[in-house]
Scaffold this motif. Structure first.
Motif, mmCIF file in Angstrom:
data_model
loop_
_atom_site.group_PDB
_atom_site.id
_atom_site.type_symbol
_atom_site.label_atom_id
_atom_site.label_comp_id
_atom_site.label_asym_id
_atom_site.label_seq_id
_atom_site.Cartn_x
_atom_site.Cartn_y
_atom_site.Cartn_z
ATOM 1 N N ARG A 235 0.755 -1.192 -0.203
ATOM 2 C CA ARG A 235 0.030 -0.014 0.147
ATOM 3 C C ARG A 235 0.946 1.175 0.060
ATOM 4 N NH1 ARG A 235 -4.099 0.457 4.430
ATOM 5 N NH2 ARG A 235 -4.392 2.525 3.041
ATOM 6 N N LYS A 236 2.020 1.077 0.692
ATOM 7 C CA LYS A 236 2.857 2.386 0.644
ATOM 8 C C LYS A 236 4.068 2.208 0.328
ATOM 9 C CE LYS A 236 5.387 5.163 3.466
ATOM 10 N NZ LYS A 236 6.365 4.607 4.046
ATOM 11 N N ALA B 30 1.014 3.601 8.146
ATOM 12 C CA ALA B 30 1.420 4.936 7.313
ATOM 13 C C ALA B 30 0.510 5.379 6.263
ATOM 14 C CB ALA B 30 2.889 4.734 7.000
ATOM 15 N N ALA B 31 0.201 4.351 5.411
ATOM 16 C CA ALA B 31 -0.734 4.691 4.467
ATOM 17 C C ALA B 31 -1.863 5.370 4.941
ATOM 18 C CB ALA B 31 -0.730 3.336 3.525
ATOM 19 N N ASP B 32 -2.468 4.623 5.710
ATOM 20 C CA ASP B 32 -3.781 5.088 6.403
ATOM 21 C C ASP B 32 -3.748 6.352 6.930
ATOM 22 O OD1 ASP B 32 -5.364 2.955 5.410
ATOM 23 O OD2 ASP B 32 -4.885 1.740 7.449
ATOM 24 N N LEU C 185 -3.393 8.956 4.211
ATOM 25 C CA LEU C 185 -4.823 9.454 3.735
ATOM 26 C C LEU C 185 -5.652 9.955 4.480
ATOM 27 C CD1 LEU C 185 -5.730 5.676 2.439
ATOM 28 C CD2 LEU C 185 -5.284 7.759 0.967
#
Lengths: 606, 423
Positions: free
Chosen positions: A556-557, B240-242, B245
């Motif tokens: 995802r990242k 980290a992605a969340d 966002l």
């Protein structure tokens, strides 16, 4: 000073070898002998002189046998010609060691004063005994604070049944006792005996390839003599050729007019094909030569097989050339082309053992600048089909369909483990997990137990040695010998990535262990395979039936957001590094698979 | 006037040419000054900075001003559109920073409406200093807050607490200065609650610009050691992605839409200096380890005068278009002799420049003109990335542009790496 160019009186020759468990100080002792006899001047001295390959030096091991002639002025006032034959120490090279020993009359058996007798000490000593050699025990590293020469002396007597009251105490590091060791060699090792008038009989105990001279054989003359210009025959291969040059190694090559009874040296014939010059073969005169070869010759067969594939498929021709070249120096390697759906074109290669395999792969990558992927090692299975056909397979991919299988046999070993008593339980438990059968065990001393097992070779190559080391805190030592083929209930386990079978990940496993291995393997692969742009399923299957499944969720990242004060170069380098890392991976149906994945099978018992 | 040239120190013919050439239309060159001092080293930081060393601070200001003077003298700083004084912690210099800022103004030809940013940290943001800096021409501050949660600040090894951060923001706001806040997300132990609270406080602080960086573990930092030894859990990229966002939603709702992968601003308050980096503008880095980028011909003329290395010309390669370089991070060496040859030097061809411009342009929300992508030979590559949902092609006001998607920003390395590699 003795003239090197003339034949030497056999009564003044001593041929001996130094044998030892790894790291007990064999190469350092050889270095000291070269110094003490002024064979090599101080300024040219470096460590492990006789180990000329980079890999040998880095790993502190000997791979190729070596022979060096040194002149030693003994206490009796005479100058002796000592031929020191350095042998590989590892169990993979047992046959080579046995041939080197056959060229000697005696050995210095080096035992570490702190470590004591270990499995290879026993194996090497037994080999020397079987060859009827004089064994001089030498307790080395007495300079260590942890040295216990008396305990080790006792172990040598108990474990090896060799009287050790005359054991030489040395420190190869400081040089202490090295002269005493050479005195023992002169006094105790018998001079070679042979018939100078009989037809030539010489043993080839190793060979290597010289780009200019062709194959160079290391030989020991038993009867008769050999000289440049003679026509000779290699008895096993029935190769007849002329002798271009004979000489001795000091350790650089010095030509001599001839080599006579008991002498050790090199022989150059101009032959370019190493398969014609086999270790253990007997050299005799082409005409009126000897009819009975020296005993002990054997055609060496590989024990461990693996697929070697270039990571960059374009390097296939380079890999072929590299194998052709490497084989000149190491005729024990065999290889045949293999193609894999997953990995493309490569070679199925056979090796004497795991260490041999590792060394060859490393040399190919290092000396020929190749990036290689090795599949998990396998053994030669004998497959008997229902139609009566019998085939030998070296790769899991070649395993026939279960429907046409009558039975499968696999190679078995007699395994010897030497271990302190407190680890006996750990070894037993571990061996139970490796389909082994306990044979017996024996207390050699208060600190050493000698355990014997029978075990399939395919279990031994499953990371057995590393596990043994870690479960015994490094105290266990291991040796094994091949005892033949036995029937086993074996199945092929396949691995599927994102629904597609990856042939290079298949392996053959005992039926009772298939579920457990499949489960652990998929778990391992989940940790090894990095997250991709999409979800990746990892499945293990037997004959199309899925027995285990894991999932790698989608990434995802992954972003370097930092600005680094405008240092775009640095940012770009990080991206390039990441991209390069990806290139080292194998792209299997869009899934980026790191190289470790192909070795994960070996680690399933951790 | 004639005597002025005569009074200059010996100038090589190369630099004289440079002066003549740029007299007509000066090349815009932004200025970055790297101040390598900080109160204490943070756990995650691998930038060049040294804690303490008070006695080196004034000599550093002298050296930096000497360097700026040298380049101004050689007409490299005749049109400076933006200035950024970063670090380290520039405000740790105190009055020295005021001297540096004034010196820059006096020495380089900084545009009257130029953006002039100074980086600062909560522990050194002093009202009097801020006023003096504004008086000296600074019109924007970048405040290193990182978090408004004391526990997270402790994990990051920051030497201030949340209260000090709020206080510093208040000081800047009271001084009437425009300022940006830096935040870090994806810290082990950081809860979504803590992150939401930090975002809320950043918005409430009056900042008009916020930068959000996911924490990265750089080799050799105390953080890397802690993760390696297991005393700190490994970073979770999903968290980290969340959090990235969440930042996107919260800051957009507060009137600060995202305009770059890590940057959010009220319209009109986007950081101009950073956009120079992303849009192929020239900039000169001053101070140890500072990075510079100049058009290749400008570098050649400059290097010629300085005796700096030039690319080897064997005539075979494509012509070079852009040069990136940076200097040693050795501070004592810099203080002894500021104008040494670059230790890192990279010359890019025209084709590489085009690829690099696309790579950097995709960091920005406005994206890259389809025509530029085509000219860089990257249309197929971006097509492939579009298939993966990382970029998209759209037309607005008659311009077809490639833009990075939300997903593409999260997987930026995939996008930037593919574009740079051209595959």
């Amino acid at each position: 000073m003795i003239d090197l160019r003339a034949m030497t009186d056999p009564t003044l020759i001593r041929n001996f070898s130094i044998i030892a468990h790894i790291d007990h100080g064999k190469s350092t002792l050889a270095d000291r002998v070269l110094e003490l006899t002024h064979t090599i001047e101080d300024r040219d001295m470096m460590e492990q002189v006789l180990d000329s390959m980079d890999i040998e030096r880095e790993r502190g091991i000997t791979i190729k046998a070596q022979a060096v002639r040194v002149l030693y002025e003994a206490d009796d006032g005479k100058t002796y010609t000592l031929n020191l034959i350095d042998t590989p120490g590892h169990v993979d090279f047992t046959y080579e060691v046995s041939r080197s020993l056959a060229a000697c009359e005696g050995v210095l058996l080096v035992v570490d004063a702190a470590q004591g007798v270990e499995a290879q000490t026993v194996a090497n000593a037994l080999m020397a005994m079987n060859a009827h050699l004089e064994i001089i025990p030498l307790i080395n590293k007495i300079d260590l604070p942890s040295a216990e020469p008396e305990r080790v002396r006792h172990e040598i007597e108990e474990a090896l049944q060799i009287p050790a009251d005359e054991a030489v105490l040395t420190s190869a590091k400081t040089g202490e006792g090295v002269r005493a060791a050479l005195e023992s060699v002169v006094r105790r090792v018998p001079a070679p005996v042979g018939d100078p008038a009989a037809p030539l009989k010489a043993l080839i105990f190793d060979s290597f390839f010289d780009a200019y001279r062709g194959v160079v054989a290391l030989i020991r003359v038993v009867d008769g003599h050999v000289a440049a210009g003679m026509k000779i025959r290699m008895m096993a291969t029935q190769t007849v050729t002329d002798v271009e040059e004979v000489g001795v190694r000091r350790p650089q090559q010095v030509p001599v007019s001839e080599l006579g009874v008991g002498e050790v040296g090199y022989l150059i014939t101009g032959l370019k094909d190493p398969s014609l010059v086999k270790v253990g073969d007997t050299v005799t005169a082409a005409k009126h030569g000897s009819l009975d070869p020296l005993p002990g010759y054997r055609d060496v067969k590989p024990m461990v097989y693996t697929g070697l594939f270039p990571i960059d498929g374009d390097q296939y021709p380079e890999l072929r050339d590299a194998l052709d070249k490497l084989r000149l120096n190491d005729p024990a390697i065999i290889y045949e082309p293999e193609s894999s759906h997953a990995l493309g074109f490569g070679f199925r290669c056979g090796f004497l053992g795991l260490l041999h395999m590792e060394i060859v792969k490393e040399r190919l990558e290092r000396e020929f600048d190749l990036d290689l992927l090795a599949t998990a090692p396998s053994v030669e299975f004998h497959v008997f089909k229902t139609n009566g056909e019998e085939i030998a397979i070296h790769s899991p991919q070649d395993m026939p369909d279960p429907g046409v299988l009558d039975r499968v046999e696999e190679p078995y070993l007699k395994v010897t483990v030497l271990v302190p008593p407190e680890y006996v339980g750990a070894v037993m438990e571990m061996n139970d997990n490796h389909r082994s059968t306990f044979v017996n065990m024996q207390y050699l001393s208060a600190t050493t137990v000698d355990m014997h097992y029978e075990m399939p070779l395919s279990e031994l190559i499953m990371d057995y040695f590393d596990q043994l080391k870690s479960r015994t805190k490094g105290y266990a030592s291991l040796d094994y010998e091949y005892i033949g083929y036995r029937e086993s209930d074996l199945v092929k386990l396949d691995v599927l990535l994102a629904g597609k079978p990856v042939d290079a990940l298949s392996f053959i496993v005992h039926k009772d262990k298939a579920y457990a291995r499949g489960k652990v393997l998929t778990e391992k692969l989940r940790k090894i395979i990095p997250r991709q742009m999409f979800e990746v399923a990892i499945q293990a299957a037997i004959g199309g039936r899925i027995i285990a499944r894991e999932t790698v969720s989608a990434k995802r990242k992954d972003v370097i957001a930092k600005c680094y004060g405008g240092d775009i170069s640095r940012k770009r380098k990080l991206l390039e590094k990441q991209k390069k890392g990806k290139k080292r991976m194998k792209n299997l149906g869009n899934v980026e698979v790191p190289q470790e994945a192909f070795m994960a099978i070996l680690k399933v018992d951790d | 006037m004639a005597s002025e040239a005569a009074m200059r120190p010996a100038v090589s013919s190369g630099l004289a040419t440079l002066a003549a050439d740029t007299a007509a239309a000066a090349l815009p060159v932004s200025l970055y000054v790297h101040v390598p001092f900080c109160v204490s080293k943070c756990a995650y930081c691998d930038f060049h900075s040294v804690p303490g060393h008070e006695s080196w601070r004034q000599p550093f200001v002298d050296a930096a001003l000497f360097e700026v003077g040298h380049w101004s003298h050689h007409d490299l700083l005749d049109d400076v559109p933006t200035v950024y004084v970063g670090g380290g912690t520039p405000t740790l210099l105190g009055d020295g920073l005021v001297r540096l800022v004034r010196g820059l103004r006096e020495t380089a030809r900084i545009r009257p409406q130029a953006e002039f940013t100074v980086e600062t940290n909560p522990e050194t943001t002093d009202a009097i200093l801020v006023a003096a800096l504004i008086d000296g021409g600074v019109n924007r501050f970048s405040l290193g807050v990182q978090s408004f949660d004391d526990e997270i600040l402790r994990i990051l090894g920051r030497c201030h607490d949340a209260e000090a951060a709020s206080g510093a923001a208040r000081t800047l706001r009271d001084a009437g200065a425009a300022f940006s806040i830096d935040l870090i997300c994806g810290v082990p132990g950081q809860s979504f609650e803590s992150w939401d609270d930090t975002l809320e406080k950043a918005v409430a602080s009056g900042a008009r610009h916020v930068s959000v960086y996911p924490l990265t573990v750089e080799d050799g930092t105390p953080l890397a050691v802690a993760v390696e030894s297991g005393s700190m859990p490994a970073l979770d990229p999903d968290v980290a992605a969340d959090m990235m966002l969440a930042a996107d939603v919260a800051l957009a709702a507060a009137g600060m839409p995202r305009y770059e992968v890590a940057s959010y601003a009220q319209p009109g308050h986007e950081a101009r200096h950073n956009q120079v980096y992303w849009s192929g503008g020239a900039y000169l880095g001053i101070g140890p380890s500072a990075a510079s980028m100049l058009p290749h011909d400008t570098y050649v003329r400059l290097a010629d005068g300085e005796g700096w290395p030039l690319p080897e010309q064997d005539g075979g390669q494509p012509p070079l278009a852009r040069t990136r370089f940076s200097h040693s991070s050795d501070l004592p060496a810099y203080l002894r002799r500021p104008l040494t040859a670059p230790t890192e030097l990279e010359h890019l061809s025209e084709a590489e420049v085009k690829r690099e411009d696309v790579m950097l342009g995709l960091r920005l929300r406005r994206g890259v003109l389809a025509a530029s992508v085509e000219a860089a030979g990257l249309t197929a590559v971006l097509g492939g990335l579009a298939d993966k949902g990382l970029v998209s092609l759209s037309e607005r006001d008659g311009d077809a542009r490639w833009r990075t998607t939300e997903q593409g920003w999260l997987l930026g390395n995939e996008v930037f790496g593919s574009v740079w590699a051209g595959e």
